[in-house]
Write a protein that holds these residues in place. Sequence first.
Motif, PDB file in Angstrom:
ATOM      1  N   GLY A 549       0.802  -1.207   0.000  1.00  0.00           N
ATOM      2  CA  GLY A 549       0.000   0.000   0.000  1.00  0.00           C
ATOM      3  C   GLY A 549       0.838   1.261   0.000  1.00  0.00           C
ATOM      4  O   GLY A 549       0.308   2.368   0.121  1.00  0.00           O
ATOM      5  N   LEU A 550       2.168   1.112  -0.126  1.00  0.00           N
ATOM      6  CA  LEU A 550       3.085   2.253  -0.070  1.00  0.00           C
ATOM      7  C   LEU A 550       4.015   2.227  -1.275  1.00  0.00           C
ATOM      8  O   LEU A 550       4.350   1.165  -1.785  1.00  0.00           O
ATOM      9  N   LYS A 551       4.437   3.415  -1.697  1.00  0.00           N
ATOM     10  CA  LYS A 551       5.496   3.488  -2.708  1.00  0.00           C
ATOM     11  C   LYS A 551       6.832   3.186  -2.032  1.00  0.00           C
ATOM     12  O   LYS A 551       7.036   3.552  -0.874  1.00  0.00           O
ATOM     13  N   PRO A 552       7.765   2.546  -2.731  1.00  0.00           N
ATOM     14  CA  PRO A 552       9.055   2.221  -2.116  1.00  0.00           C
ATOM     15  C   PRO A 552       9.812   3.459  -1.628  1.00  0.00           C
ATOM     16  O   PRO A 552      10.458   3.431  -0.589  1.00  0.00           O
ATOM     17  N   SER A 553       9.713   4.566  -2.378  1.00  0.00           N
ATOM     18  CA  SER A 553      10.415   5.789  -1.968  1.00  0.00           C
ATOM     19  C   SER A 553       9.867   6.311  -0.648  1.00  0.00           C
ATOM     20  O   SER A 553      10.618   6.774   0.215  1.00  0.00           O
ATOM     21  N   PHE A 554       8.537   6.232  -0.473  1.00  0.00           N
ATOM     22  CA  PHE A 554       7.922   6.671   0.785  1.00  0.00           C
ATOM     23  C   PHE A 554       8.363   5.765   1.934  1.00  0.00           C
ATOM     24  O   PHE A 554       8.689   6.232   3.025  1.00  0.00           O
ATOM     25  N   PHE A 555       8.373   4.467   1.690  1.00  0.00           N
ATOM     26  CA  PHE A 555       8.760   3.513   2.735  1.00  0.00           C
ATOM     27  C   PHE A 555      10.191   3.764   3.206  1.00  0.00           C
ATOM     28  O   PHE A 555      10.481   3.792   4.410  1.00  0.00           O
ATOM     29  N   ILE A 556      11.109   3.983   2.257  1.00  0.00           N
ATOM     30  CA  ILE A 556      12.516   4.246   2.594  1.00  0.00           C
ATOM     31  C   ILE A 556      12.655   5.565   3.338  1.00  0.00           C
ATOM     32  O   ILE A 556      13.404   5.675   4.319  1.00  0.00           O
TER      33      ILE A 556
END
Length: 568
Positions: A549-556
């Motif tokens: 449910g998240l973009k990888p850039s947001f998660f990082i």
Amino acid sequence: MKSFLLLPFLFVLHFSHGQIKDHDLKKKSLKEIVSLFFDSNTDTLIKQKCAEELLERGKKNKNDNEIAYSYFLKEKMHHGKLALSFNDSTYKYFVKTGNTTYILGTLLNKADILNYELDKKIDALKLYLEIYNNPENENDILKIDILQKIATIKSEDLGKFEESIILYKKVSDYYRANQDSKSFDGKERYYWSLFALASNYKDLHQLDSSSYYNRLGYKLTKKNHYECYNSLFILNQAAVEVENKNFQKSIDSINKTINILQKCDLQGNLAAAYYYKGRNYEGMNNPYLAATNYIKMDSLFTNPNILNPKFISGYKYLIEYYKKKEDLQKQLQYINRFVTIDSILQTKNNSYKELLKNKYEIPQLLQEKEAIINSLDTKRSWLKKYLVITFLLILILIGFLTFQYKKQKKLKQRFEKIIEDLHLDKEKNIPVSNDKKEIKDIGMPLEVFDNILQKLKTFEKENIFLDSSLTLEKLATILETNSKYLSKVVNVNYKKTFPNYLNQLRINYIVKELKTNKLLKNYTINAISKEAGFNNSDSFSAAFEKTTGLKPSFFIKELNKVEEKQKS
């Protein structure tokens, strides 16, 4: 140009093989295991087993040579910083063996990683020189390969063309002297050295010398049917004709190369082709076609690795072109583009600062940018008269910000839930079916179903899914079943198609790795996608967002915030 040499300890016998079991590896010699690893038909699982077998064997026997090999194999399975860390371990244990050949080979691998993968040219140059000047390095082919890499860095990254020419002449003389040998396999490296000599002479404005090497390279590549290299010599001579003001002749030559450069995927040289076409049209006083080709040149500079300070004058022309046309938006666009590229080149190329000083001063450019912005602001000042419109825009903005706030809050909650599950060591398993009637209905014996399922659990546990080339058919072969049965087991047991099942395994893995591996967070999204077993960043990002449910850039980004908070 990457190294074309294998280290001496890779010259081992290759042989065919089927499914390799652990006990089979234990019966094999070190050379046989290394050969198996580098066999083009081996898969990731076997490569991992080869490396682990040597590490286990080396530690058990206290054999530094076997331990060094194990880290070397691990190094070859990774890229960038991770490969560099394994290289350090390889070097550490080869030093203990005292084998200079292996030590120098390991250093050469390190230099290539620094040069081609991490773009640390100066560090790579120091290592190349250390290896080249080592008195125990008596391998002529190896020394010529290193000399060519040193020459390339000196010309392309340091702008030391005269020094580079001396080195390239040694390289080309060696290849020319050996080209008639039956065992000679360095034709492309010979052509590259001739091309580099022609380019360096051109950069020094020694045009006759440049033309000499262009003609020589053209004849050889034409005779031996090397179309890609042949187009480079045509293009390079076209650049010489620009300097000689033979504009139409240069354009005709460039037009012959463009389709070939595209076919050969030579993006940097294709950008050069459009740059020199722009230069030609400048000389012919055709501003529109000059600008058109500079714009095409700019469109190819999406990859920082192909940026070249030689072409910076194209941006100056575009800025002045749109200034004369009084197109402030376009002028501002190319000023911003220029400043961005300047920032990249300042860090990548030591010779660029001197070139920029003579071509176009950034402070002057920034002043123009400020003036353009002020002018555009003045033109838009009439908007202030329409308060109702402004008020409506503010309301829309508030609504948008409220929406974004709620969206960010929801995303953060999803992130915190993922982190909480990881902290509690909750395995985010894929749902499993226990409906035996459903299993029976698909026309498969229950014992076959259970057997495949158990093998799938091993497949998941050993992270075989990280193999980017993995397909349903390939996995079926590995699990000793057929793709139809395997597909049915995945569909019934996990309620997913095989691609979705594979994607969720990869995303679950990379989420854990990002949480625990601090080094991985510094990778680009493209590099992270490779570590997760995806072939490109787009498919990785889509699968990551679908699963979490998240973009990888947001998660990082959120992981970094958590880490910073813990530090403080």
